[in-house]
Design a protein around this motif. Sequence first.
Motif, PDB file in Angstrom:
ATOM      1  N   ASN A 198     -17.558 -10.746 -24.793  1.00 50.71           N
ATOM      2  CA  ASN A 198     -17.796 -11.578 -23.617  1.00 50.71           C
ATOM      3  C   ASN A 198     -16.486 -12.119 -23.056  1.00 50.71           C
ATOM      4  OD1 ASN A 198     -19.501 -13.400 -21.799  1.00 50.71           O
ATOM      5  ND2 ASN A 198     -18.316 -14.906 -22.938  1.00 50.71           N
TER       6      ASN A 198
ATOM      7  N   TYR B 121     -19.608  -7.429 -20.065  1.00 47.72           N
ATOM      8  CA  TYR B 121     -20.739  -8.350 -20.122  1.00 47.72           C
ATOM      9  C   TYR B 121     -22.000  -7.623 -20.580  1.00 47.72           C
ATOM     10  CZ  TYR B 121     -18.117 -11.960 -17.546  1.00 47.72           C
ATOM     11  OH  TYR B 121     -17.208 -12.913 -17.165  1.00 47.72           O
TER      12      TYR B 121
ATOM     13  N   ASN C  67     -25.510 -11.884 -26.542  1.00 47.48           N
ATOM     14  CA  ASN C  67     -24.660 -13.005 -26.143  1.00 47.48           C
ATOM     15  C   ASN C  67     -25.221 -13.685 -24.897  1.00 47.48           C
ATOM     16  OD1 ASN C  67     -22.235 -14.266 -24.603  1.00 47.48           O
ATOM     17  ND2 ASN C  67     -21.462 -13.926 -26.665  1.00 47.48           N
TER      18      ASN C  67
ATOM     19  N   SER D 247     -22.942 -13.905 -21.728  1.00 49.45           N
ATOM     20  CA  SER D 247     -22.850 -12.666 -20.953  1.00 49.45           C
ATOM     21  C   SER D 247     -24.119 -12.414 -20.157  1.00 49.45           C
ATOM     22  CB  SER D 247     -22.569 -11.483 -21.884  1.00 49.45           C
ATOM     23  OG  SER D 247     -21.196 -11.396 -22.181  1.00 49.45           O
TER      24      SER D 247
END
Length: 253
Positions: free
Chosen positions: A53, A72, A80, A83
Motif C-alpha cells: 500500500n 493498491y 489492506n 488500499s
Amino acid sequence: MSIFLIPFYLDYKYGTMCVTERKKEENTMNDNKVFLTETDNNAVLLGDSNYINNKGANLYRPDTYMEAVEYYRVAAAMGNVYSISNLGYCYLYGRGIEANLSLALAYFRIAANKGDVDAAYKLGDVYGNDKWGIKDQEMSIYYYRMAASFVIGTAWEQGYVVAYCTEFQKYPSLCYALGRELSLGGDMYTDIDRAYQFLKHAEKGYKIELANGNEMYASSYQGVIKLIADSQFDDIREQYDEFFDDDDEEDSF
C-alpha cells in the motif's frame, strides 16, 4: 529479477464490476505495465500489505497514478483496508483509471465496513455534495457520524469534550464537515459548543497538512477560518481558543 504484476481485482470477489468495465481497465493496464520488485514480491509472500500500500501511496501523483492503482489493487486483494479506500478515491476522481462512481462507492463501503475513517468520511462527502448527482443529506450525516465513531466511539455525542481528542486532527476534513453540520443552519442538531471544537481541530489539522506541502487543503482551511470567525461562536471563542493555544505550547493535552 522482476516479476510481472498480474492484476488483482477485488471486484471479482464482490461482483461489482461488469465485464465491459474490466476490459477497459485491462486495455489501460497494457499501456502501463507494472513490475513487482523482489522486495515487493517478498512483501506479498509475507503478507505485508502495508508495504505494498505504501508503494502505491508513494506513486500517487499525476505522472504515476496508474502504477499506484496497481499497487493498491494488490494490497487490497491482500485485505489492506487503506488500499481498498484508496481505490475508492481513484475511481471517484478517475486517477489512473476510468472514473466510475458506482465502483468508488462500492470500495468506500467495503472500507467503511472495515472501520476506515477516510472511507466513511468520503461517503458522507459524496452524499452531501450536488456534484455527484446522488445527494442525500440524511445519508451524508449517517456516514459523518460513522466516521467520527471510528475515531472516538459514540462518546462525542454523549457529553465527551471533543477538544481532548487530538486524534481528530488527523482528519481535518471530517472535523470541518462535523463543525459545519453542527453549526447554525447545519443539517445535524445544533450544538455550537461541539461544532467549535471540531472546527478548531480542523484548523490545526489543516495547518499540519499545509506545513507538509499539501496545498490542496488551502481552500478548505480558509473555509474553516471563515466559519470559526462567525458571530455564533462569540460566547465560547475565548474559552476554546485558550484551550487549543495551550495545546500548541505543550504539544499535548
